[in-house]
Design a protein around this motif. Structure first.
Motif, PDB file in Angstrom:
ATOM      1  N   SER A  19       9.122   2.652  -0.114  1.00 19.09           N
ATOM      2  CA  SER A  19       9.420   4.058   0.825  1.00 19.09           C
ATOM      3  C   SER A  19       8.178   4.958   0.279  1.00 19.09           C
ATOM      4  O   SER A  19       7.653   5.406   1.282  1.00 19.09           O
ATOM      5  CB  SER A  19      10.626   4.614   0.459  1.00 19.09           C
ATOM      6  OG  SER A  19      11.754   3.634   1.080  1.00 19.09           O
ATOM      7  N   GLY A  23       5.665   4.293   3.216  1.00 19.85           N
ATOM      8  CA  GLY A  23       6.178   5.142   4.195  1.00 19.85           C
ATOM      9  C   GLY A  23       7.401   4.371   4.833  1.00 19.85           C
ATOM     10  O   GLY A  23       7.578   4.768   5.989  1.00 19.85           O
ATOM     11  N   GLY A  25      11.051   3.669   5.536  1.00 24.92           N
ATOM     12  CA  GLY A  25      12.190   4.203   5.300  1.00 24.92           C
ATOM     13  C   GLY A  25      13.407   3.202   4.846  1.00 24.92           C
ATOM     14  O   GLY A  25      14.207   2.985   5.416  1.00 24.92           O
ATOM     15  N   ASP A 199       6.381   4.688  13.431  1.00 22.30           N
ATOM     16  CA  ASP A 199       7.527   4.474  12.715  1.00 22.30           C
ATOM     17  C   ASP A 199       8.566   5.222  13.559  1.00 22.30           C
ATOM     18  O   ASP A 199       8.643   6.202  13.730  1.00 22.30           O
ATOM     19  CB  ASP A 199       7.389   5.053  11.337  1.00 22.30           C
ATOM     20  CG  ASP A 199       8.669   4.504  10.427  1.00 22.30           C
ATOM     21  OD1 ASP A 199       9.833   4.694  10.981  1.00 22.30           O
ATOM     22  OD2 ASP A 199       8.603   4.533   9.447  1.00 22.30           O
ATOM     23  N   SER A 202      10.342   8.113  11.540  1.00 26.05           N
ATOM     24  CA  SER A 202       9.729   9.187  11.049  1.00 26.05           C
ATOM     25  C   SER A 202       8.741   9.722  11.959  1.00 26.05           C
ATOM     26  O   SER A 202       8.236  10.878  11.785  1.00 26.05           O
ATOM     27  CB  SER A 202       9.208   8.951   9.841  1.00 26.05           C
ATOM     28  OG  SER A 202       8.245   7.799   9.845  1.00 26.05           O
ATOM     29  N   ASP A 203       8.167   9.051  12.805  1.00 24.57           N
ATOM     30  CA  ASP A 203       6.970   9.410  14.004  1.00 24.57           C
ATOM     31  C   ASP A 203       7.592   9.926  15.020  1.00 24.57           C
ATOM     32  O   ASP A 203       8.680   9.670  15.554  1.00 24.57           O
ATOM     33  CB  ASP A 203       5.953   8.406  13.790  1.00 24.57           C
ATOM     34  CG  ASP A 203       5.237   8.096  12.851  1.00 24.57           C
ATOM     35  OD1 ASP A 203       4.949   8.878  11.935  1.00 24.57           O
ATOM     36  OD2 ASP A 203       4.755   6.798  12.799  1.00 24.57           O
ATOM     37  N   THR A 226      21.976   6.503  10.810  1.00 25.47           N
ATOM     38  CA  THR A 226      20.531   6.431  11.177  1.00 25.47           C
ATOM     39  C   THR A 226      20.883   6.022  12.894  1.00 25.47           C
ATOM     40  O   THR A 226      20.233   6.336  13.523  1.00 25.47           O
ATOM     41  CB  THR A 226      19.708   5.284  10.575  1.00 25.47           C
ATOM     42  OG1 THR A 226      19.486   5.697   9.087  1.00 25.47           O
ATOM     43  CG2 THR A 226      18.322   5.252  11.019  1.00 25.47           C
TER      44      THR A 226
END
Length: 273
Positions: A19, A23, A25, A199, A202-203, A226
C-alpha cells in the motif's frame, strides 16, 4: 506454507508495504482474496514466507507489476453475460439516448483490458443506427478506468483473441470486429471510447456529469465498508435518473438500497433515486 509463528505479522507488514510503495489500498480488499493471490506469486517466485516475498519485491521491481496484475482481477470478455448487455441495450440506452443533454457520459470502472467499454460502445452504435441518428453518436463519451497499466495498454490496442468472443452474438462479432485473428475493434466504435489509469478507491472519477456507471465483478472483492462507500459515491456522481450496472453476484448494501431503484433486479441494473 504460511502457518508459521509470526506469519500474520509478516502478512500485515507486507500489505502495508504494498500500500505504501505502490498506492494499492490493500486494507479495503477482503483478506482471503489478498492472501490467495499473494500466495500464487509466492509459489511462482519460490519463496515460503511473507518476509521472503517482501525481499523479492525489494530486489525485483518487475515482480511488483506481476503482483499488482494478480491482485487486480483481469478475467473478462466481450459482452460477458450477454443477457445483461441485451437488457442494457433495450432499456437503459434508449432512455439515455432520449435525454436532451449534449453529452452522454459513461464510466466503466475496473475495465481491465477494455472488453466492457467496447461492448457498451457497440450497444450505443447499434441504437444510433436503429433510430437513424448516427450523427449524434459523437455525443457519447465512454471512459474505461483501471489501476493495471498493462491491462490499459491492451485496452488501448482494441485487439481481442477468439476467446474474448464466447459470449458475443455472431452478428455483432461480424459487424463490429475485423475478420482477422486476433480481431480488431471497428474504428467507429473505438472513437467514442477512451482509457485512463485511475484507482477506484483513491482517485477521482472521469470528468463530466455521469449518466451511466458500470462496475461489474469488481465490488465483490472489497470488504463491506468499502462496498457501501463506493455505492454512495456512485450515487453522488450520477445525474438524477442515471444508471448503475453491477455484476451478477453483486448487490447493493446498506444505505445504498435507499439511494437506487431496481430497474432489472436479475441483471443488477439500478437507477439513481
Amino acid at each position: 506454507m504460511i502457518a508459521e509463528p509470526g506469519a500474520d505479522a509478516e502478512f500485515t507488514a507486507l500489505t502495508d508495504k504494498i500500500s505504501r510503495e505502490r498506492g494499492f489500498g490493500c486494507a479495503s480488499y477482503k483478506e482471503k482474496c489478498l492472501r490467495r493471490r499473494i500466495a500464487v506469486r509466492m509459489r511462482a517466485t519460490g519463496v515460503h514466507t511473507y518476509q521472503q516475498y517482501a525481499d523479492v519485491l525489494d530486489r525485483d521491481t518487475r515482480e511488483y507489476e506481476r503482483l499488482l496484475d494478480a491482485l487486480t482481477i483481469n478475467v473478462t470478455k466481450l459482452f460477458r453475460n450477454w443477457e445483461t448487455y441485451d437488457t442494457v441495450g433495450r432499456t437503459v440506452i434508449p432512455m439515455l439516448w432520449a435525454r436532451p443533454e449534449h453529452e452522454i457520459n459513461v464510466w466503466s470502472a475496473g475495465c481491465s483490458s477494455g472488453e466492457e467499454p467496447y461492448s457498451l460502445a457497440v450497444l450505443f452504435h447499434r441504437h444510433a443506427e436503429q433510430v437513424g441518428e448516427l450523427h449524434r453518436l459523437k455525443r457519447v463519451r465512454i471512459v474505461g478506468t483501471d489501476i493495471d497499466r498493462e491491462s490499459l495498454a491492451a485496452a488501448e490496442r482494441g485487439v481481442f483473441s477468439e476467446a474474448a468472443f464466447t459470449d458475443t452474438p455472431s452478428e455483432i462479432r461480424a459487424r463490429y470486429f475485423s475478420d482477422a485473428v486476433p480481431a480488431v475493434v471497428d474504428p467507429v466504435v473505438r472513437s467514442i471510447v477512451s482509457f485512463e489509469r485511475r484507482d477506484l478507491l483513491s482517485d477521482g472519477p472521469p470528468a463530466g456529469p455521469l449518466h451511466l456507471i458500470t462496475c461489474r465483478n469488481v465490488i465483490i472483492y472489497f470488504d463491506r465498508a468499502t462496498q457501501e462507500r463506493l455505492f454512495e459515491r456512485f450515487h453522488d456522481l450520477l445525474r438524477p435518473g442515471g444508471f448503475l450496472v453491477l455484476g451478477k453476484v453483486e448487490t447493493l448494501l446498506g444505505r445504498a438500497r435507499t439511494l437506487f431503484a431496481s430497474i432489472r433486479g436479475r441483471e443488477r441494473i439500478f437507477a439513481r433515486a
